[in-house]
Design a protein around this motif. Sequence first.
Motif, mmCIF file in Angstrom:
data_model
loop_
_atom_site.group_PDB
_atom_site.id
_atom_site.type_symbol
_atom_site.label_atom_id
_atom_site.label_comp_id
_atom_site.label_asym_id
_atom_site.label_seq_id
_atom_site.Cartn_x
_atom_site.Cartn_y
_atom_site.Cartn_z
ATOM 1 N N PHE A 1 -6.604 28.971 12.349
ATOM 2 C CA PHE A 1 -7.700 29.773 12.886
ATOM 3 C C PHE A 1 -8.159 29.230 14.231
ATOM 4 C CE2 PHE A 1 -12.324 30.539 13.192
ATOM 5 C CZ PHE A 1 -12.291 31.927 13.259
ATOM 6 N N TYR A 2 -8.254 27.920 14.283
ATOM 7 C CA TYR A 2 -8.683 27.254 15.529
ATOM 8 C C TYR A 2 -7.764 27.644 16.677
ATOM 9 C CZ TYR A 2 -9.953 23.412 18.664
ATOM 10 O OH TYR A 2 -10.354 22.658 19.740
ATOM 11 N N CYS A 3 -6.456 27.598 16.403
ATOM 12 C CA CYS A 3 -5.483 27.931 17.442
ATOM 13 C C CYS A 3 -5.572 29.409 17.813
ATOM 14 C CB CYS A 3 -4.071 27.598 16.976
ATOM 15 S SG CYS A 3 -3.794 25.847 16.761
ATOM 16 N N LEU A 4 -5.647 30.268 16.784
ATOM 17 C CA LEU A 4 -5.692 31.709 17.025
ATOM 18 C C LEU A 4 -6.870 32.048 17.931
ATOM 19 C CD1 LEU A 4 -4.940 33.210 13.479
ATOM 20 C CD2 LEU A 4 -3.444 33.199 15.473
ATOM 21 N N GLU B 1 0.846 -1.185 0.000
ATOM 22 C CA GLU B 1 0.000 0.000 0.000
ATOM 23 C C GLU B 1 0.882 1.236 0.000
ATOM 24 O OE1 GLU B 1 -3.417 -0.261 2.972
ATOM 25 O OE2 GLU B 1 -2.063 -1.870 3.512
ATOM 26 N N HIS B 2 0.492 2.196 -0.788
ATOM 27 C CA HIS B 2 1.237 3.448 -0.789
ATOM 28 C C HIS B 2 0.249 4.600 -0.776
ATOM 29 C CE1 HIS B 2 4.288 6.405 -1.932
ATOM 30 N NE2 HIS B 2 3.282 6.957 -2.557
ATOM 31 N N GLU B 3 0.524 5.561 0.063
ATOM 32 C CA GLU B 3 -0.355 6.720 0.149
ATOM 33 C C GLU B 3 0.500 7.956 0.184
ATOM 34 O OE1 GLU B 3 -4.346 6.037 2.748
ATOM 35 O OE2 GLU B 3 -2.484 6.445 3.778
ATOM 36 N N ALA B 4 0.089 8.990 -0.499
ATOM 37 C CA ALA B 4 0.822 10.240 -0.391
ATOM 38 C C ALA B 4 -0.154 11.394 -0.446
ATOM 39 C CB ALA B 4 1.829 10.364 -1.518
ATOM 40 N N THR B 5 0.130 12.409 0.317
ATOM 41 C CA THR B 5 -0.687 13.606 0.257
ATOM 42 C C THR B 5 0.226 14.819 0.252
ATOM 43 O OG1 THR B 5 -0.805 13.804 2.643
ATOM 44 C CG2 THR B 5 -2.590 12.583 1.570
ATOM 45 N N THR B 6 -0.237 15.876 -0.351
ATOM 46 C CA THR B 6 0.492 17.134 -0.326
ATOM 47 C C THR B 6 -0.497 18.239 -0.013
ATOM 48 O OG1 THR B 6 1.937 16.303 -2.041
ATOM 49 C CG2 THR B 6 1.965 18.661 -1.666
ATOM 50 N N SER B 7 -0.166 19.055 0.919
ATOM 51 C CA SER B 7 -1.068 20.154 1.233
ATOM 52 C C SER B 7 -0.315 21.207 2.010
ATOM 53 C CB SER B 7 -2.253 19.653 2.041
ATOM 54 O OG SER B 7 -1.792 19.001 3.191
ATOM 55 N N LYS B 8 -0.954 22.350 2.235
ATOM 56 C CA LYS B 8 -0.329 23.320 3.125
ATOM 57 C C LYS B 8 -1.031 23.260 4.473
ATOM 58 C CE LYS B 8 -2.582 27.714 2.361
ATOM 59 N NZ LYS B 8 -2.247 29.085 2.019
ATOM 60 N N ILE B 9 -0.474 23.967 5.438
ATOM 61 C CA ILE B 9 -1.105 23.970 6.759
ATOM 62 C C ILE B 9 -2.512 24.514 6.592
ATOM 63 C CG2 ILE B 9 -1.102 25.101 8.999
ATOM 64 C CD1 ILE B 9 1.819 24.882 9.104
ATOM 65 N N ARG C 1 -0.678 32.269 19.547
ATOM 66 C CA ARG C 1 -0.140 33.110 18.482
ATOM 67 C C ARG C 1 0.151 32.271 17.237
ATOM 68 N NH1 ARG C 1 4.764 34.762 19.652
ATOM 69 N NH2 ARG C 1 4.822 33.516 21.538
ATOM 70 N N GLU C 2 0.148 32.920 16.068
ATOM 71 C CA GLU C 2 0.307 32.200 14.809
ATOM 72 C C GLU C 2 1.597 31.381 14.783
ATOM 73 O OE1 GLU C 2 -0.028 34.525 11.268
ATOM 74 O OE2 GLU C 2 -0.233 32.721 10.043
ATOM 75 N N GLU C 3 2.674 32.036 15.255
ATOM 76 C CA GLU C 3 3.983 31.383 15.280
ATOM 77 C C GLU C 3 3.915 30.084 16.069
ATOM 78 O OE1 GLU C 3 8.393 32.692 16.731
ATOM 79 O OE2 GLU C 3 6.785 34.179 16.682
ATOM 80 N N LYS C 4 3.332 30.196 17.254
ATOM 81 C CA LYS C 4 3.185 29.033 18.128
ATOM 82 C C LYS C 4 2.285 27.991 17.468
ATOM 83 C CE LYS C 4 5.216 29.210 22.119
ATOM 84 N NZ LYS C 4 5.210 29.519 23.498
#
Lengths: 428, 480
Positions: B431-434, B417-425, B439-442
């Motif tokens: 938003f959830y964290c903010l 089985e092989h799986e790959a994904t590519t995405s950005k944060i 803070r965004e950095e954190k």
Amino acid sequence: MEKIIDIQSDKKEKFLAPFDNQQFPVLGAMSTLRRSEARAALDSIPLPHSRQETWKYTRTGKLINAVWNISHKANEVAIDDMKISGLDCYHLVFVNGHYSPTLSDNLTLETGLEVCPMSQCDGDKAAFADRLIQKNENSNAHLFNHFNSAYWTDGLLIKVDANTEIGKPIHIIHKTVGTNSASVFRHVLVAEKSSKVKVIQSFSNGGGSTYNNVLTEAWVAENAQVTIDKIQAENAEGITIAREDVRQESNSTFHINTITASGGFVRNDLAIVVDGENCMTNLYAAYAPQGKELVDNHTVVDHKKAHCESNEAYKGIVYDQATGVFNGKVFVRQDAQKTNAFQQNANILMSDSATMNSKPELEIYADDVKCSHGSTTGQFDEEAVFYLKARGISDKNARQMLVQAFVGDVLDELDDEVRAHVGSLLRF
Amino acid sequence: MSEEDKIIAEVTNKEYEYGFTTDIESDTAPPGINDDTIRFISAKKNEPAWLLEWRLQAFHAWQEMAEPEWAHVKYDKPDFQGISYYSAPKQKKELASLDELDPELRKTMDKLGISIDEQKRLSGVAVDFVIDSVSVATSFKEKLGELGIIFCSMSDAIQEHPELVRKYIGSVVPQKDNFYAALNSAVFTDGSFCYIPKGVRCPMELSTYFRINEKGTGQFERTLVIADEGSYVSYLEGCTAPQRDENQLHAAVVELVALDRAEIKYSTVQNWYPGDSKGKGGVFNFVTKRGICENHAKISWTQVETGSAVTWKYPSCILKGDHSIGEFYSVAVTNNYQQADTGTKMIHIGRNTKSTIISKGISAGQSQNSYRGLVQINKTATNARNFSQCDSLLMTDRCGAHTFPYIEVNNSTAKVEHEATTSKIGEDQIFYCLQRGIREEKAIALIVNGYAKEVLNKLPMEFAVEAQKLLAISLEGSVG
């Protein structure tokens, strides 16, 4: 080292010699130039070998080492079994690489649709085809694609006018018969703005070993929809090299179903350039090589613009000592933000001597994208077989059912009549 | 300047923390390579004749080979005649204790945060410390000796255990394996050697710190780890290199041999100098790492890659024995103009063999990060099982993340089985964290750490902390 190169170029010359001294249809200055450029490329590109990435798993000796006859016109062949029963469509037939007027429908098909064999194009049509030929050519063309550009003898020019929906599918039948006979086709398909067309290409051969090289160039203009069903059902002696070069403009849809039911050696290259926003690209394929057959599918989807989506599902069942090869590549260029690209390759190996080589690749240069690929290779789920057997279904039938279910989502993309036709060709 | 831009500027302008040079007199061979250079190295190291012969064979094979060009990286090829192939710190006298070490050397170690005596007293880690090409200090040797464990520099092993070296060297990575392995086989100057006897469980993590020190010298170490039947060892390797303007070549070879029922855990934290923010300089890391598993053996590679201008590295497992297991866990971070082409090979030969591949790529700046892997199921590998997962995270719109998996299956009983994904944060994740006052950095650090957790968890405690720090340094705030 030099000695090897000598042997190689010797081999290549022998392979190319029969094709060099032919009469080719002439469209105009551009296509003549393209032929000579392609011929020069044939000289400079080395023969495929396992150290080349595009031929890593595919041996071409059978094709290179044979001496091919340029196919001659042969009108007395039966093609009825290639017709799709129950499907209302236009039939255009090529026998041994040449258009057959007696077996084909009348060329005046319907308003807004222009169909002409490349060998019979003259005047405006020739000038039109001349402008388009190889304009689309992708940089990743391999030796046999250049071979096609240099030596094509016939094919179809299909032009669909803007704002036109073609009522019936266009079924192009390719039949090659005879011993060591070779056919080289070049099709040019243009779907103008907001048009819709469906093309079915089917391939079959008879007699001794045959070699088909077919290259289809397609332009899908703004808001147009093009579907191609490719049905490959040659015997174990058949060699097929097929390529689709496609360019999509914004808001367009391109859909191709590649069904390889049989064929001694089949190599398919799909090169789709998505050069407009909001495009949809669907590539589906099912293949089931048996005996010592080989099916090699290479695909490239090149996303150049934003907001596009591509889906790719390749499903294979590899029997006996057969070999399956899948190499899918998705490029997402820097400007192609918001791209959704999905690629899947699933395979079942039916015997211990069967081989599957899978290489799903992603090359991504944009960040706001959702791309994924998956590849699986395995055997039957024995529990599923047991489940069916426990309900009184024989082992053979149970396996058949599971195979059909496995490729089902690919076959579902086909129209009912085509699906039934393909179902009779697949040897599950 | 927005907060985001400030963070980016801060991170991209950050100078390489570990960039400094130690002033130790070196005994350096003149640049260039030929038969005489190899004889010089061999003589310098007082090697037996068979090894010189072995090196020359490799060198002659290397001369016939071409530099590989298939990797997804672009760089100016190193000038192999411009490199000095031998550089040893002058240290003739045998040391009675670590206190007799050159004070300059001690300072270097302190700056790197490895205080040897502290390590010796507290952490229970034996450090075989390599500066340039010669191992200068080995600790805990005696303690390990009691258990019959041999842990020493390659040069010492060649002198003291020639039979073991001769039997296993080149058995996993043959001299002619590839261009860089052949070069390494010809000119390797030192490295680490480790032998765990039958049934012994090594009581501590073995560790080596590598540094490239002398200007213009390539580093060609060779590591050989042999785990005899039923033994266990966890081996750590960490790299930091001082800041340099010209590109430096690092072509190491690591060979692991896991005999029946043995287990080797090999962890790497790699932090070679990656070049400055303009893409100038940096280390070329062309490494061949491979392990072979006999029956019921297990090899596990864990790597955290944050450094190098160009990385070309595929730690592999040959699953030769029945029921053997191969694992590969990797986090590769590229920033600025770094290029990484890294992955693994799992060669299934034995029956009921299993392999797992977890690869997490993070690209930032204008870097290119590729996963390239091979899963090969041979005809004999009945009931082989592989699971691969390669995820890529993109931090800016100018970086690239690529996946090139090769899957070759020749046995119908295999499950691959092989799986790959590519995405950005995900913006929603940030938003959830903010929203919760992070803070965004954190938030980014949090998300990236979570993303890499699966791999970081596999690192031994001693390394996990360092790896997390490295990740944070390389990435905080570099989201585009």
